[in-house]
Design a protein around this motif. Structure first.
Motif, mmCIF file in Angstrom:
data_model
loop_
_atom_site.group_PDB
_atom_site.id
_atom_site.type_symbol
_atom_site.label_atom_id
_atom_site.label_comp_id
_atom_site.label_asym_id
_atom_site.label_seq_id
_atom_site.Cartn_x
_atom_site.Cartn_y
_atom_site.Cartn_z
ATOM 1 N N VAL A 6 0.740 -1.130 0.170
ATOM 2 C CA VAL A 6 -0.011 -0.127 0.139
ATOM 3 C C VAL A 6 0.879 1.200 -0.139
ATOM 4 N N THR A 63 -3.226 -9.283 3.648
ATOM 5 C CA THR A 63 -3.534 -8.064 2.875
ATOM 6 C C THR A 63 -3.241 -6.715 3.734
ATOM 7 N N ARG A 75 -3.985 -2.556 3.909
ATOM 8 C CA ARG A 75 -4.681 -1.359 3.448
ATOM 9 C C ARG A 75 -4.488 -0.442 4.482
ATOM 10 N N HIS A 135 -7.248 2.996 5.829
ATOM 11 C CA HIS A 135 -8.406 3.605 5.666
ATOM 12 C C HIS A 135 -8.653 4.566 6.888
ATOM 13 N N ALA A 164 -11.559 -4.127 1.274
ATOM 14 C CA ALA A 164 -12.137 -2.988 0.618
ATOM 15 C C ALA A 164 -13.319 -2.377 1.303
ATOM 16 N N HIS A 173 -7.938 -9.578 -4.947
ATOM 17 C CA HIS A 173 -7.779 -8.402 -4.453
ATOM 18 C C HIS A 173 -8.502 -7.419 -5.412
ATOM 19 N N TYR A 191 -9.666 -3.407 -6.661
ATOM 20 C CA TYR A 191 -9.205 -1.966 -6.749
ATOM 21 C C TYR A 191 -10.584 -1.063 -7.579
#
Length: 505
Positions: free
Chosen positions: A18, A76, A78, A80, A126, A185, A187
């Motif tokens: 990321v 994963t 990420r 946020h 996500a 994944h 996007y």
């Protein structure tokens, strides 16, 4: 694109990356080893620093009883609303699908919240336009490490704080029909949601496929040229390419970070490593370039002197199923690291062993051991069934030091020994590329040489082995070589540890 490849060498599979405020953060799998989930940081995508690990306590991962090859799979990472999230599946563990959070990726990370209702591996995280969180995953059902069911790629909206699934998981696009659709994944780009997955298994058929749709929930349409990336059936220097994560690259274009293997002769001794490749877009679809091999030319030298109890603070040290500080301690004998053997040697289920990843095909590991109070040495581990060891102990008469070279496979153990002068002994494990003239189709692997140097400076070569038996293809498909110090009986003391990786290999 002239980025180094492998990007993160050695046992560093299943990468996820990321970009946050101009800095890249990358995490990889760690399986049965602790600390788990190494975090790497870079500002230029060239120089990467191992800044910490997500799971620094066994309680976070719950892998105290996980067998080799199980444990912490496919994370994963990420970012946020100001927080970093790492989501991961922990197999053969009560933890299941876990989300860890941190304000600083160097740590500390939270204890982690298990998400009840996500049954599978390789979870992706996500958020949609409303801020709702979704987990997309490969719905592989396991009993320990045995597959008992598989339902393709699935997705569900989740409450991350409560650790709950908020809806019945839905089936998503699960690829082109190749084996083992996994590693999803998601996007958002140019009004589409893109779903990247791996297909073909994690071996020679490993591939990257992609689909897109207007909604995060689908339906998804597959790319016309799937799989968009694969080394299968091609004589490329990097094989098994797959399990890809998309991230904006350092030069304004997208890149994929992904796993791959490089061979020494007929085998891949270093395990699955992290690679990178450029991505161009045409007609709304990604077109990744084949993965090149560009090892860093500069050698790597690491030397650890054990002068105090902070000897194992470097984040690159590993132990099996427990943290290194529970296996070894500094300060017990001034200037030494001490290992008390309680579980057995390097081939035990939970060995008294602390080690580091082998990251070069040409490498050297050295340690100096005082075996006056026990038996132990320098060892290479792929799993408890595939090990190599240099074992030092006092001779029965107490007037010398015996060093034994031992190679273990599931159906064979080979020993060779020599008696050296009394006192501490330097143990050396070297790896080298196959002899000149060896082709990728030759049945040889790399060379592993074992040497001991006694207190008088006398050097004794004890053994040389064909490394193909300690490689991905033969030993363990998921992990890689870890080399380090171990105790087998009583108490042993080590004065230092050195790793040298030789340049372009």
């Amino acid at each position: 694109m002239n980025l180094p490849n492998p990007l993160i060498p050695g046992f560093n599979p299943d990468p996820s990356c990321v970009l946050v405020d101009g800095t890249y953060y990358l995490v990889t799998s760690s399986f049965e080893y602790l600390p788990g989930l190494p975090i790497y940081r870079s500002t230029d995508f060239v120089t990467w620093e191992h800044i910490g690990n997500v799971a620094t306590r066994e309680e976070q991962a719950g892998i105290g009883h996980s067998p080799a090859g199980a444990g912490v799979w496919a994370p994963t990472i990420r970012h946020h609303k100001g927080r970093f999230h790492v989501i991961v599946s922990v197999t053969a563990s009560p933890r299941g699908c876990v989300v860890f959070t941190a304000d600083d990726p160097a740590g500390p990370w939270s204890d982690g919240i298990s998400i009840d209702g996500i049954v599978g591996i390789d979870p992706d995280l996500a958020w949609d336009e409303t801020g709702a969180a979704y987990v997309t995953y490969s719905a592989l059902e396991l009993d320990g490490v045995k597959q008992v069911g598989f339902h393709g790629i699935r997705q569900a909206r989740v409450d991350l704080d409560a650790g709950k699934v908020l809806e019945e998981p839905r089936s998503l696009w699960s690829g082109t029909g190749l084996a083992a659709p996994e590693a999803p994944h998601l996007y958002r780009r140019d009004g589409y949601w893109y779903l990247f997955i791996a297909e073909g298994g994690t071996g020679s058929g490993h591939s990257v496929s992609v689909a897109r749709g207007r909604s995060l929930k689908g339906p998804f349409e597959g790319a016309p040229d799937n799989p968009v990336l694969s080394a299968s059936g091609r004589h490329l220097p990097v094989q098994c390419t797959g399990h890809a994560d998309l991230v904006p690259g350092p030069h304004g274009t997208d890149v994929l970070v992904l796993l791959g293997t490089r061979q020494a002769g007929a085998a891949s001794p270093l395990g699955r490593e992290t690679y990178v490749t450029a991505v161009e877009w045409a007609d709304g679809w990604p077109q990744p370039a084949p993965v090149d091999l560009r090892p860093r030319p500069e050698p790597v030298d690491e030397h650890f002197g054990f002068t105090d109890d902070r000897a194992l603070t470097d984040p690159g040290w590993l132990a099996v199923g427990r943290i290194p500080a529970e296996v070894a301690s500094g300060g017990e004998r001034p200037g030494h690291l001490t290992i008390r053997a309680t579980s057995g040697g390097i081939d035990a289920f939970r060995p008294d062993f602390v080690g580091r990843r082998q990251r070069h095909l040409k490498s050297l590991f050295e340690t100096t051991i005082d075996p006056a109070d026990g038996r132990g040495g320098l060892g290479l581990r792929f799993s408890e069934d595939f090990t190599i060891a240099l074992i030092a102990e006092r001779t029965p008469s107490g007037t010398g030091t015996r060093v034994t070279a031992r190679a273990c496979l599931p159906t064979m153990t080979q020993n060779s020994a020599a008696e050296l002068a009394d006192g501490p002994v330097l143990l050396r494990l070297e790896t080298d590329t196959p002899p000149p003239g060896t082709t990728p189709w030759s049945p040889n692997g790399d060379l592993i040489r074992l040497t001991a140097v006694d207190a008088t400076g006398t050097e004794t070569r004890l053994a040389e082995f064909d490394g193909r038996f300690w490689s991905v293809e033969t030993a363990a498909p998921f992990t890689g070589r870890v080399v380090g110090m171990f105790g087998e009986h009583g108490t042993v003391h080590f004065s230092d540890f050195r790793y040298h990786g030789k340049g372009l290999s």
